[in-house]
Design a protein around this motif. Structure first.
Motif, PDB file in Angstrom:
ATOM      1  N   ILE A  74      94.068   4.343 117.445  1.00 36.94           N
ATOM      2  CA  ILE A  74      93.406   4.468 118.744  1.00 36.94           C
ATOM      3  C   ILE A  74      91.928   4.183 118.526  1.00 36.94           C
ATOM      4  CG2 ILE A  74      92.758   6.064 120.612  1.00 36.94           C
ATOM      5  CD1 ILE A  74      95.290   7.649 120.084  1.00 36.94           C
ATOM      6  N   GLY A  75      91.341   3.394 119.421  1.00 35.46           N
ATOM      7  CA  GLY A  75      89.904   3.142 119.320  1.00 35.46           C
ATOM      8  C   GLY A  75      89.284   2.957 120.687  1.00 35.46           C
ATOM      9  N   HIS A  76      87.972   3.203 120.789  1.00 38.74           N
ATOM     10  CA  HIS A  76      87.263   2.886 122.028  1.00 38.74           C
ATOM     11  C   HIS A  76      87.177   1.375 122.171  1.00 38.74           C
ATOM     12  CE1 HIS A  76      85.557   7.037 121.556  1.00 38.74           C
ATOM     13  NE2 HIS A  76      85.783   7.021 122.849  1.00 38.74           N
ATOM     14  N   ASP A  77      87.418   0.880 123.374  1.00 45.12           N
ATOM     15  CA  ASP A  77      87.385  -0.559 123.599  1.00 45.12           C
ATOM     16  C   ASP A  77      85.937  -1.036 123.697  1.00 45.12           C
ATOM     17  OD1 ASP A  77      87.641  -3.160 124.343  1.00 45.12           O
ATOM     18  OD2 ASP A  77      88.786  -2.770 126.168  1.00 45.12           O
TER      19      ASP A  77
ATOM     20  N   VAL B  61      91.757   1.288 123.347  1.00 43.70           N
ATOM     21  CA  VAL B  61      92.863   0.443 122.907  1.00 43.70           C
ATOM     22  C   VAL B  61      93.756   1.323 122.031  1.00 43.70           C
ATOM     23  CG1 VAL B  61      91.321  -0.533 121.136  1.00 43.70           C
ATOM     24  CG2 VAL B  61      93.512  -1.605 121.565  1.00 43.70           C
TER      25      VAL B  61
ATOM     26  N   ALA C 272      79.917   1.878 120.096  1.00 44.71           N
ATOM     27  CA  ALA C 272      80.417   3.097 119.470  1.00 44.71           C
ATOM     28  C   ALA C 272      79.758   3.286 118.115  1.00 44.71           C
ATOM     29  CB  ALA C 272      81.931   3.032 119.312  1.00 44.71           C
ATOM     30  N   ALA C 273      79.363   4.522 117.842  1.00 42.42           N
ATOM     31  CA  ALA C 273      78.845   4.867 116.510  1.00 42.42           C
ATOM     32  C   ALA C 273      79.971   5.561 115.761  1.00 42.42           C
ATOM     33  CB  ALA C 273      77.643   5.786 116.644  1.00 42.42           C
ATOM     34  N   PHE C 274      80.432   4.912 114.688  1.00 46.15           N
ATOM     35  CA  PHE C 274      81.603   5.408 113.947  1.00 46.15           C
ATOM     36  C   PHE C 274      81.172   6.206 112.728  1.00 46.15           C
ATOM     37  CE2 PHE C 274      84.879   4.823 110.639  1.00 46.15           C
ATOM     38  CZ  PHE C 274      85.963   5.377 111.296  1.00 46.15           C
TER      39      PHE C 274
ATOM     40  N   VAL D 286      90.944  -1.464 115.061  1.00 48.82           N
ATOM     41  CA  VAL D 286      92.156  -1.955 115.706  1.00 48.82           C
ATOM     42  C   VAL D 286      91.716  -3.093 116.617  1.00 48.82           C
ATOM     43  CG1 VAL D 286      91.990   0.001 117.321  1.00 48.82           C
ATOM     44  CG2 VAL D 286      94.047  -1.380 117.282  1.00 48.82           C
TER      45      VAL D 286
ATOM     46  N   PRO E  53      87.121   0.771 109.612  1.00 47.14           N
ATOM     47  CA  PRO E  53      88.507   0.590 110.065  1.00 47.14           C
ATOM     48  C   PRO E  53      88.546   0.225 111.538  1.00 47.14           C
ATOM     49  CG  PRO E  53      87.977   2.916 109.948  1.00 47.14           C
ATOM     50  CD  PRO E  53      86.762   2.185 109.439  1.00 47.14           C
TER      51      PRO E  53
ATOM     52  N   LEU F 143      94.316  11.559 113.055  1.00 45.25           N
ATOM     53  CA  LEU F 143      94.120  10.818 114.302  1.00 45.25           C
ATOM     54  C   LEU F 143      93.987  11.784 115.478  1.00 45.25           C
ATOM     55  CD1 LEU F 143      93.935   8.194 115.869  1.00 45.25           C
ATOM     56  CD2 LEU F 143      96.419   7.978 115.768  1.00 45.25           C
TER      57      LEU F 143
ATOM     58  N   SER G 274      86.452  12.746 119.828  1.00 48.92           N
ATOM     59  CA  SER G 274      85.767  11.504 120.212  1.00 48.92           C
ATOM     60  C   SER G 274      86.024  11.018 121.631  1.00 48.92           C
ATOM     61  CB  SER G 274      86.179  10.362 119.258  1.00 48.92           C
ATOM     62  OG  SER G 274      86.029  10.717 117.903  1.00 48.92           O
TER      63      SER G 274
ATOM     64  N   ALA H 278      84.144   8.642 116.595  1.00 49.50           N
ATOM     65  CA  ALA H 278      83.256   7.649 117.180  1.00 49.50           C
ATOM     66  C   ALA H 278      82.583   8.231 118.411  1.00 49.50           C
ATOM     67  CB  ALA H 278      84.033   6.391 117.554  1.00 49.50           C
TER      68      ALA H 278
ATOM     69  N   ALA I 173      90.412  -6.846 122.963  1.00 49.45           N
ATOM     70  CA  ALA I 173      89.870  -5.500 122.793  1.00 49.45           C
ATOM     71  C   ALA I 173      89.717  -5.208 121.307  1.00 49.45           C
ATOM     72  CB  ALA I 173      90.778  -4.459 123.439  1.00 49.45           C
ATOM     73  N   ILE I 174      88.629  -4.529 120.960  1.00 43.51           N
ATOM     74  CA  ILE I 174      88.373  -4.125 119.577  1.00 43.51           C
ATOM     75  C   ILE I 174      87.866  -2.692 119.605  1.00 43.51           C
ATOM     76  CG2 ILE I 174      86.934  -4.519 117.511  1.00 43.51           C
ATOM     77  CD1 ILE I 174      86.745  -7.449 118.268  1.00 43.51           C
ATOM     78  N   GLY I 175      88.389  -1.853 118.704  1.00 44.28           N
ATOM     79  CA  GLY I 175      87.883  -0.492 118.623  1.00 44.28           C
ATOM     80  C   GLY I 175      87.926   0.028 117.200  1.00 44.28           C
ATOM     81  N   HIS I 176      87.077   1.021 116.901  1.00 38.77           N
ATOM     82  CA  HIS I 176      87.168   1.692 115.607  1.00 38.77           C
ATOM     83  C   HIS I 176      88.442   2.518 115.564  1.00 38.77           C
ATOM     84  CE1 HIS I 176      82.692   1.101 115.526  1.00 38.77           C
ATOM     85  NE2 HIS I 176      82.991   0.817 114.271  1.00 38.77           N
ATOM     86  N   ASP I 177      89.160   2.455 114.459  1.00 36.97           N
ATOM     87  CA  ASP I 177      90.414   3.188 114.341  1.00 36.97           C
ATOM     88  C   ASP I 177      90.125   4.670 114.081  1.00 36.97           C
ATOM     89  OD1 ASP I 177      92.873   4.217 113.855  1.00 36.97           O
ATOM     90  OD2 ASP I 177      93.361   2.876 112.198  1.00 36.97           O
ATOM     91  N   LEU I 178      90.430   5.496 115.083  1.00 35.33           N
ATOM     92  CA  LEU I 178      90.106   6.921 114.984  1.00 35.33           C
ATOM     93  C   LEU I 178      91.032   7.666 114.020  1.00 35.33           C
ATOM     94  CD1 LEU I 178      89.272   7.630 118.746  1.00 35.33           C
ATOM     95  CD2 LEU I 178      87.674   7.259 116.857  1.00 35.33           C
TER      96      LEU I 178
ATOM     97  N   HIS J 100      93.014  -6.245 119.222  1.00 34.95           N
ATOM     98  CA  HIS J 100      94.114  -6.804 120.013  1.00 34.95           C
ATOM     99  C   HIS J 100      93.657  -8.135 120.604  1.00 34.95           C
ATOM    100  CE1 HIS J 100      97.705  -6.879 122.424  1.00 34.95           C
ATOM    101  NE2 HIS J 100      97.028  -6.943 123.553  1.00 34.95           N
TER     102      HIS J 100
ATOM    103  N   SER K 165      77.987  -2.431 116.880  1.00 33.02           N
ATOM    104  CA  SER K 165      78.770  -1.242 116.500  1.00 33.02           C
ATOM    105  C   SER K 165      79.521  -1.328 115.178  1.00 33.02           C
ATOM    106  CB  SER K 165      79.815  -0.937 117.586  1.00 33.02           C
ATOM    107  OG  SER K 165      79.265  -0.897 118.873  1.00 33.02           O
TER     108      SER K 165
ATOM    109  N   VAL L 178      95.664  -3.797 112.579  1.00 31.96           N
ATOM    110  CA  VAL L 178      95.088  -2.522 112.179  1.00 31.96           C
ATOM    111  C   VAL L 178      94.618  -2.696 110.743  1.00 31.96           C
ATOM    112  CG1 VAL L 178      95.529  -0.060 111.828  1.00 31.96           C
ATOM    113  CG2 VAL L 178      96.630  -1.261 113.719  1.00 31.96           C
TER     114      VAL L 178
END
Lengths: 174, 174, 174, 174
Positions: free
Chosen positions: C108-111, C77, C117-119, D77, D75, C62, C69, D117, D107-112, D79, D69, D9
C-alpha cells in the motif's frame, strides 16, 4: 510471493516449440505480440499503437495442451509471472548482450473476442507421466503444476451454481 | 482510464445467458467461480482455499463467441474491468440489498491447463450488425469494441515473427 | 497460487481501524473508493464514471505503518489479493445477507500523482513481536509476512543500480 | 485500450532523473528492481529468487512529486502500462542492440510494508503549467493526466464514507 503477475492479450507470433526437459517434464515456448490501441481524437477512431513481444513459457499439462491447440497468429490471452532477464553471452559465443521479457504462464486461452473455440477436457494422468514435484525441482523454480481447483461452498451461491461447480469437479476427476 | 483490471482463472459456474440489447448489441453474461490454492506445509501439498464468485459480462463479437463456445463448468481465463456494485431494491420489490462483483470482459478464453481447444476465427462483419459506437452509447458505458490489433514493426522481431504477425492480420481482414 | 491479484487506485474512504488479533498480530482495515474515468467525446474531457468500494486489510508491519500513515480521503495505490465473500447472518442477528469485496494487501502506498510523501523506513524488529507463522495460522489464512526482498545480481544492472540495491538492503537490516 | 497493465513491488534502483520536455511537460524516470520470493521447502523459509529491472517513467504532477519524494533504494509500488521495446543503434553509434522493459506509471507510492510516510497533497495548478492535452500530443502518446477522481454516490456507502470522499474532493480543489 511478490511475483509480478501480468496478463497479455495479443497474438502468437511464432509456432509453439514443444519439448521435454531431461527429467521428462513437458515444456512449451512461443513468442507473443501484444499491441496496444489508442483512440485518435482527430480521426475519431481506434488505431494501433506499439507492439511488445514476450516469450511465453509453460510446463506440463499446459505445455502439452498449448502445443496441441495453438497455431501461429492465433489470438490469445496469457496470464502468468513476468520477469525481465538480461545478460551477456560468453566471449567464446560472441559476447553479445541478450534480453528476454518472459512470462511463465499460469493460464493460456484463445481470445474469444476473435473467434470460437471447441474445448475438450484432458485428464491429468495422460499429461503428467512423472511426479511433478521432483521433476520441477530439478528443472525450474516456478512452474508449480496444480490440480484444477474444485469449487467450494459459498453461502450466496445459488443451487444452480453449486450444481454446476460440482459437475465441473466431477468431470475433472472422472 | 483508472479502471481496475483483473484476471480471473476459474470455472464457468452457470450457463451463458445470451441476448441482445434494445439497440441490437449482443450481450453475454455468466457467473464465474475462482478458487485460490494454498500450499499446506503440514501435508506438503496444494489444497483449495476460498472460492469467489463474479458476474462476467461481454458484448458484441466476444458475447456471440462466448455463447457459442462456453459451457457450464468449463475452465476459463477472463480479463476485464472490475467493478463492485451495491444497492437496495425499491420497497415495492422487497427492499433487500443487492451486490455484484462484475467483470466487464476484454478477453475470455478456455484455460488450456485443463484441456485442448480447437479455435476458429470469426470475421467481424457477422457479429457486429450495428455501428458499435452509437449502439454502445445507449446501452453501456464500457464495452469499447475494437478491431483486432495488427502487429506493427519492431526492430528486434525476427522475420518469422513479422511474417506470422502479418499472416495473422491478413486472416482477420480477409 | 491462483490468487486473483488486483491493484486499486483511489482514496481511503474511511479512517484506518487498527487492532491486534488475539495472537498479538497487528491488523489494519479500511474502506477504499476506486473511481473509474471515461473520456467524454462530446465534451472532449475526462469525467468520473462509477465508484467501487472495497475493504482493504493488512497485517503486521504493513498494518502498523498504514495506521501510522494513512488518513481518510488520502489517495492510495493498493496491491493485493481480491476475494468476494457473501453470506447470511444467523437468524438471531437478523438473517440479512452480507457481502464484501476484500483486498488482502501486499503493498500500500500514497499515490504520488496527487501529492508528495516523506518516507521513513521502519525496522522489522519493532513491528513483529510474535513469530509470524504461528500467529498467522490461528488468525487468517493468507497474510504471509515476508521480509523485504533484497536485490540480487543481474548481469545487466549497472554498478550504480547494484550499489543502490545493496544500500537499500543494508538500511533494512541495520 | 488493450494496454498491458502491471504492478511492480520493489525498490528504486537509481535516483530519479527529472527534466522537462521541450513543450514544458515534467518527466521523471528511474530504474526499479522487483525481486520475487520463493518458499524454500527444505529450509522452511522464504528466500529471494530473481530480480527483474524496469524503467519507470512518469509525467506532469506524478513526475514532479516522484522527483520530490523518492530516493534511491526506497521501497515502492508502481502501477502502469508495460511495454517492451527493442531495437538497434545506428551503425555510427555502434550498432548494438538495445532493450527496455518500460512502465509508464499511472500511480506510484512508497510501500508502507517497509516504513511510514507523511503525505502532503499538492494542488494541480502548480504542477501543470501548460495545457496537458497539447503538450502530451507533441511529447508522448500515453501519459494522460487526469484530475483526481471524485467519489460518486453508492447506495451501500455509509454516510461516513460519503463524507470522507466529499472532503477528499474538497481538499483537492481548494
Amino acid at each position: 510471493m511478490n511475483d509480478t503477475m501480468v496478463t497479455l492479450v495479443g497474438n502468437a507470433a511464432t509456432a509453439v516449440e514443444h519439448r521435454q526437459t531431461t527429467a521428462g517434464v513437458p515444456v512449451a515456448r512461443f513468442r507473443m505480440a501484444a499491441t496496444s490501441r489508442r483512440f485518435d481524437r482527430t480521426r475519431e477512431c481506434w488505431t494501433d499503437a506499439e507492439t511488445s513481444f514476450y516469450t511465453v513459457r509453460s510446463w506440463r499439462a499446459l505445455a502439452d495442451n498449448v502445443a496441441a491447440s495453438v497455431a501461429v497468429g492465433e489470438p490469445l490471452v496469457v496470464h502468468g509471472r513476468l520477469r525481465v532477464r538480461e545478460g551477456e553471452q560468453s566471449p567464446e559465443r560472441g559476447g553479445q548482450r541478450w534480453f528476454a521479457a518472459e512470462v511463465d504462464a499460469v493460464a493460456i486461452g484463445h481470445d474469444l473476442s476473435r473467434g470460437t473455440a471447441a474445448f475438450r477436457r484432458v485428464t491429468w494422468a495422460r499429461s503428467v507421466p512423472l511426479p511433478p514435484q521432483s521433476a520441477a525441482a530439478t528443472d525450474t523454480p516456478t512452474p508449480a503444476s496444480t490440480p484444477p481447483p474444485s469449487v467450494t461452498e459459498s453461502a450466496a451461491a445459488t443451487k444452480t451454481e453449486r450444481a454446476a461447480a460440482a459437475s465441473a469437479v466431477g468431470s475433472v476427476t472422472a
